[in-house]
Design a protein around this motif. Structure first.
Motif, PDB file in Angstrom:
ATOM      1  N   THR A  99       0.817  -1.220   0.000  1.00  8.29           N
ATOM      2  CA  THR A  99       0.000   0.000   0.000  1.00  8.29           C
ATOM      3  C   THR A  99       0.847   1.264   0.000  1.00  8.29           C
ATOM      4  O   THR A  99       0.294   2.368  -0.006  1.00  8.29           O
ATOM      5  N   GLY A 100       2.152   1.143  -0.054  1.00  7.07           N
ATOM      6  CA  GLY A 100       3.009   2.322   0.078  1.00  7.07           C
ATOM      7  C   GLY A 100       3.317   3.057  -1.204  1.00  7.07           C
ATOM      8  O   GLY A 100       3.934   4.129  -1.153  1.00  7.07           O
ATOM      9  N   SER A 101       2.918   2.536  -2.348  1.00  5.13           N
ATOM     10  CA  SER A 101       3.263   3.184  -3.624  1.00  5.13           C
ATOM     11  C   SER A 101       2.051   3.255  -4.547  1.00  5.13           C
ATOM     12  O   SER A 101       2.149   3.031  -5.759  1.00  5.13           O
ATOM     13  N   LEU A 102       0.886   3.574  -3.981  1.00  4.81           N
ATOM     14  CA  LEU A 102      -0.345   3.605  -4.759  1.00  4.81           C
ATOM     15  C   LEU A 102      -0.536   4.964  -5.433  1.00  4.81           C
ATOM     16  O   LEU A 102      -0.117   5.992  -4.907  1.00  4.81           O
ATOM     17  N   GLY A 103      -1.209   4.964  -6.585  1.00  8.62           N
ATOM     18  CA  GLY A 103      -1.573   6.209  -7.252  1.00  8.62           C
ATOM     19  C   GLY A 103      -0.761   6.481  -8.505  1.00  8.62           C
ATOM     20  O   GLY A 103       0.286   5.878  -8.758  1.00  8.62           O
ATOM     21  N   GLU A 138      -8.620  -3.650   5.161  1.00  8.22           N
ATOM     22  CA  GLU A 138      -7.191  -3.333   5.129  1.00  8.22           C
ATOM     23  C   GLU A 138      -6.778  -2.745   3.785  1.00  8.22           C
ATOM     24  O   GLU A 138      -5.846  -1.933   3.719  1.00  8.22           O
ATOM     25  N   ALA A 139      -7.470  -3.135   2.720  1.00  6.94           N
ATOM     26  CA  ALA A 139      -7.134  -2.627   1.389  1.00  6.94           C
ATOM     27  C   ALA A 139      -7.759  -1.269   1.104  1.00  6.94           C
ATOM     28  O   ALA A 139      -7.465  -0.659   0.064  1.00  6.94           O
ATOM     29  N   ASN A 140      -8.584  -0.784   2.034  1.00  5.15           N
ATOM     30  CA  ASN A 140      -9.304   0.462   1.772  1.00  5.15           C
ATOM     31  C   ASN A 140      -9.092   1.534   2.840  1.00  5.15           C
ATOM     32  O   ASN A 140      -9.299   2.718   2.571  1.00  5.15           O
ATOM     33  N   GLY A 141      -8.702   1.151   4.042  1.00  5.94           N
ATOM     34  CA  GLY A 141      -8.471   2.131   5.089  1.00  5.94           C
ATOM     35  C   GLY A 141      -7.148   2.854   4.921  1.00  5.94           C
ATOM     36  O   GLY A 141      -6.312   2.507   4.078  1.00  5.94           O
ATOM     37  N   ASN A 142      -6.960   3.916   5.707  1.00  7.25           N
ATOM     38  CA  ASN A 142      -5.707   4.687   5.724  1.00  7.25           C
ATOM     39  C   ASN A 142      -5.314   5.219   4.349  1.00  7.25           C
ATOM     40  O   ASN A 142      -4.135   5.301   4.003  1.00  7.25           O
ATOM     41  N   GLY A 143      -6.334   5.564   3.557  1.00  9.64           N
ATOM     42  CA  GLY A 143      -6.063   6.154   2.251  1.00  9.64           C
ATOM     43  C   GLY A 143      -5.721   5.178   1.151  1.00  9.64           C
ATOM     44  O   GLY A 143      -5.431   5.599   0.025  1.00  9.64           O
ATOM     45  N   VAL A 178      -1.967   1.775  -9.490  1.00 13.04           N
ATOM     46  CA  VAL A 178      -1.350   3.034  -9.924  1.00 13.04           C
ATOM     47  C   VAL A 178      -2.399   3.997 -10.487  1.00 13.04           C
ATOM     48  O   VAL A 178      -2.109   4.834 -11.335  1.00 13.04           O
ATOM     49  N   THR A 179      -3.632   3.869  -9.989  1.00 10.75           N
ATOM     50  CA  THR A 179      -4.741   4.736 -10.392  1.00 10.75           C
ATOM     51  C   THR A 179      -5.199   5.553  -9.190  1.00 10.75           C
ATOM     52  O   THR A 179      -5.193   5.063  -8.059  1.00 10.75           O
ATOM     53  N   ASN A 180      -5.596   6.786  -9.429  1.00  9.73           N
ATOM     54  CA  ASN A 180      -6.089   7.632  -8.339  1.00  9.73           C
ATOM     55  C   ASN A 180      -7.533   7.268  -7.987  1.00  9.73           C
ATOM     56  O   ASN A 180      -8.327   6.920  -8.874  1.00  9.73           O
ATOM     57  N   PRO A 181      -7.907   7.384  -6.707  1.00 12.54           N
ATOM     58  CA  PRO A 181      -9.231   6.924  -6.242  1.00 12.54           C
ATOM     59  C   PRO A 181     -10.286   8.021  -6.300  1.00 12.54           C
ATOM     60  O   PRO A 181     -10.864   8.401  -5.286  1.00 12.54           O
ATOM     61  N   GLU A 182     -10.572   8.544  -7.504  1.00 13.54           N
ATOM     62  CA  GLU A 182     -11.500   9.670  -7.605  1.00 13.54           C
ATOM     63  C   GLU A 182     -12.856   9.383  -6.973  1.00 13.54           C
ATOM     64  O   GLU A 182     -13.440  10.224  -6.293  1.00 13.54           O
ATOM     65  N   GLY A 183     -13.376   8.177  -7.195  1.00 16.45           N
ATOM     66  CA  GLY A 183     -14.718   7.853  -6.725  1.00 16.45           C
ATOM     67  C   GLY A 183     -14.872   7.809  -5.224  1.00 16.45           C
ATOM     68  O   GLY A 183     -15.988   7.855  -4.709  1.00 16.45           O
ATOM     69  N   MET A 186     -16.999  10.448  -3.639  1.00 14.80           N
ATOM     70  CA  MET A 186     -18.445  10.307  -3.725  1.00 14.80           C
ATOM     71  C   MET A 186     -18.975   9.410  -2.608  1.00 14.80           C
ATOM     72  O   MET A 186     -20.117   9.546  -2.181  1.00 14.80           O
ATOM     73  N   MET A 187     -18.136   8.479  -2.135  1.00 15.49           N
ATOM     74  CA  MET A 187     -18.560   7.619  -1.026  1.00 15.49           C
ATOM     75  C   MET A 187     -18.543   8.381   0.288  1.00 15.49           C
ATOM     76  O   MET A 187     -19.334   8.110   1.180  1.00 15.49           O
ATOM     77  N   ASP A 188     -17.599   9.335   0.412  1.00 10.98           N
ATOM     78  CA  ASP A 188     -17.581  10.257   1.553  1.00 10.98           C
ATOM     79  C   ASP A 188     -17.471   9.530   2.889  1.00 10.98           C
ATOM     80  O   ASP A 188     -18.111   9.914   3.868  1.00 10.98           O
ATOM     81  N   ILE A 189     -16.708   8.447   2.922  1.00  7.38           N
ATOM     82  CA  ILE A 189     -16.481   7.740   4.184  1.00  7.38           C
ATOM     83  C   ILE A 189     -15.009   7.349   4.261  1.00  7.38           C
ATOM     84  O   ILE A 189     -14.376   7.030   3.255  1.00  7.38           O
ATOM     85  N   ALA A 190     -14.452   7.370   5.470  1.00  6.03           N
ATOM     86  CA  ALA A 190     -13.020   7.176   5.648  1.00  6.03           C
ATOM     87  C   ALA A 190     -12.563   5.769   5.278  1.00  6.03           C
ATOM     88  O   ALA A 190     -11.426   5.564   4.861  1.00  6.03           O
ATOM     89  N   SER A 191     -13.443   4.782   5.416  1.00  4.26           N
ATOM     90  CA  SER A 191     -13.028   3.404   5.173  1.00  4.26           C
ATOM     91  C   SER A 191     -12.795   3.115   3.706  1.00  4.26           C
ATOM     92  O   SER A 191     -12.126   2.148   3.352  1.00  4.26           O
ATOM     93  N   GLY A 192     -13.363   3.929   2.804  1.00  2.00           N
ATOM     94  CA  GLY A 192     -13.262   3.672   1.381  1.00  2.00           C
ATOM     95  C   GLY A 192     -14.214   2.614   0.882  1.00  2.00           C
ATOM     96  O   GLY A 192     -14.280   2.347  -0.317  1.00  2.00           O
TER      97      GLY A 192
END
Length: 466
Positions: A99-103, A138-143, A178-183, A186-192
């Motif tokens: 999870t350290g090199s996403l986006g 774990e795959a969605n929390g902490n950004g 390597v994609t940004n999480p634009e959507g 719209m979910m507007d919740i910290a967990s993703g």
């Protein structure tokens, strides 16, 4: 990169006659070449490699063996090498640091993610890897926000993963990384991860009506500073209304097929029933991806086991569809536009020299001419769009007027004016107007172009060009 054993080609969704053992073996070979040779982005603007999409769509629609290599060579010539700078190092991505090199800023790490997800799929299988690296907390929390990334990039990662072969799924997951999480906005919740609520279901077409009518979603002027600034404004625009449509969406573990059907009808209407009556039809490039993305949701949904994950995928797709719709200026569905197009599409009289004693359209399926044209069209999105529309027609073509899910509410009122006239001929009508716009190449027509129209705010739709 050689982790995957050679797999027989899995059947496609449409699976038209024409495929042979030789063509299936050829397709597997070309897909593996793409997997080993090309990056998911072919330039610095993060435009996606569509090569595998095109090959699999051709094969699914029965293209002859001789046609497929020529298409591969044409598209391979514009791709970026998998290791453009030759600085790749083995095993840089692990279960501890993935999870350290996403986006997008880490696009150079795509080869490393490809190796990582390939090894994980070989070890644990596609379903387990999807559940762990896309749908787990774990795959969605902490950004990390992997579900939003999976449907980011105008849905390209999920579209890549939805073509069945295990190594192609690895490509989709590496692309998501390597994609940004634009959507996620719209979910507007910290967990993703979308919150799945219980309660009576709300149809997507009813929710879309709320998006159109919300007094908080006022028109905006295109910000010429660029799309990134405008996307931020779109999110603020949507979240300004605490009762905005997707905030109240409710999914249950039951009847997922009906929700998929809703996604497909809504995507087709957004793509083919927007614009202005009496004006030239708009073939919007971004709404097109909702059409082809709906097909991908069908495939990934079937690969998941957990009802919760299925519901989260559908909710995330609905959020993505809302974001794209807002981003394109809140185009309004006008079903009369789509239903005014011919259900027997054919090239104009100036192009066609076909004569038949059975009438201008001949006696065969109206899909035949559209499919043949899509198969040789060099614009890579045409065949994918036509394939999606054909699949939708196979599933929902017999639908009579007034019975499309959500087109009429519980009180018997249309959710969109004229919607009660929509029936299963919608898909061939939209395929026909798409072919008119992008060109009847089989009849010597000039290649047309998609509509980009800046960011496409509301005034763009109301002032659609002649």
């Amino acid at each position: 990169m050689n982790s995957f054993p050679v797999q027989p080609l899995k059947p496609g969704l449409v699976n038209l006659p024409g495929a042979t053992p030789a063509s299936a073996a050829l397709v597997v070979d070309l897909l593996r070449r793409d997997f080993k040779a090309h990056h998911c982005f072919f330039n610095d603007k993060f435009y996606h490699d569509h090569l595998s999409h095109h090959i699999l769509a051709l094969h699914d629609l029965g293209a002859p063996t001789e046609h497929i290599p020529a298409m591969y060579d044409t598209e391979a010539a514009i791709q970026r090498p998998l290791h453009p700078d030759e600085t790749h190092k083995a095993n840089r991505i692990t279960q501890q640091n993935w999870t350290g090199s996403l986006g997008e800023e880490h696009a150079a790490m795509y080869p490393d993610y490809l190796v990582f997800f390939s090894l994980e799929i070989v070890k644990d299988g596609v379903t387990s890897v999807l559940e762990r690296y896309v749908f787990s907390p774990e795959a969605n929390g902490n950004g990390s926000l992997m579900l939003a990334r999976f449907l980011g990039g105008v849905l390209h990662p999920i579209m890549q993963a939805a073509f069945g072969q295990d190594f192609v799924v690895a490509q989709g997951l590496a692309c998501a990384a390597v994609t940004n999480p634009e959507g996620a906005s719209m979910m507007d919740i910290a967990s993703g991860l979308p919150e799945i609520k219980s309660g009576p279901p709300t149809t997507l077409l009813a929710l879309l009506r709320k998006v159109h009518k919300s007094p908080k979603l006022t028109p905006m002027t295109y910000d010429k500073n660029g799309a990134d600034g405008d996307l931020t404004r779109v999110v603020e625009w949507f979240n300004a209304d605490p009762n905005a449509a997707l905030q109240s969406a409710k999914f249950t573990p039951k009847d997922f097929n009906k929700k998929v059907e809703e996604c497909m009808w809504q995507a087709t209407l957004l793509f083919g029933a927007t614009g202005k009556s009496g004006r030239k039809p708009r073939m919007d490039f971004f709404l097109l991806h909702l059409l082809t993305g709906g097909l991908s949701v069908r495939v990934v949904l079937d690969a998941l086991k957990q009802p919760l994950h299925k519901a989260q995928l559908l909710q995330a797709y609905a959020c993505s569809a809302a974001m794209v719709t807002l981003f394109r200026g809140r185009p309004r569905i006008d079903p009369a536009i789509a239903m005014s197009h011919s259900a027997l599409p054919q090239p104009s009289a100036a192009l066609s020299n076909t004569k038949s004693t059975f009438g201008k359209a001949g006696g065969g399926s109206p899909w035949l001419a559209v499919l043949n044209n899509a198969a040789i069209h060099e614009e890579v999105h045409v065949i994918k769009a036509v394939r999606a529309l054909l699949y939708y027609a196979q599933q929902y073509g017999p639908t009579p007027p007034g019975t499309v899910i959500g087109i009429v509410d519980g009180g018997g009122n249309e959710t969109h004016n004229g919607g009660a006239k929509v029936d299963g001929t919608l898909f061939i009508r939209v395929a026909g107007v798409l072919t008119d716009a992008l060109g009847w190449i089989t009849h010597g027509d000039q290649r047309g172009a998609w509509e980009y129209g800046g960011i496409g705010w509301e005034e763009t739709w109301s002032n659609a060009h002649d």
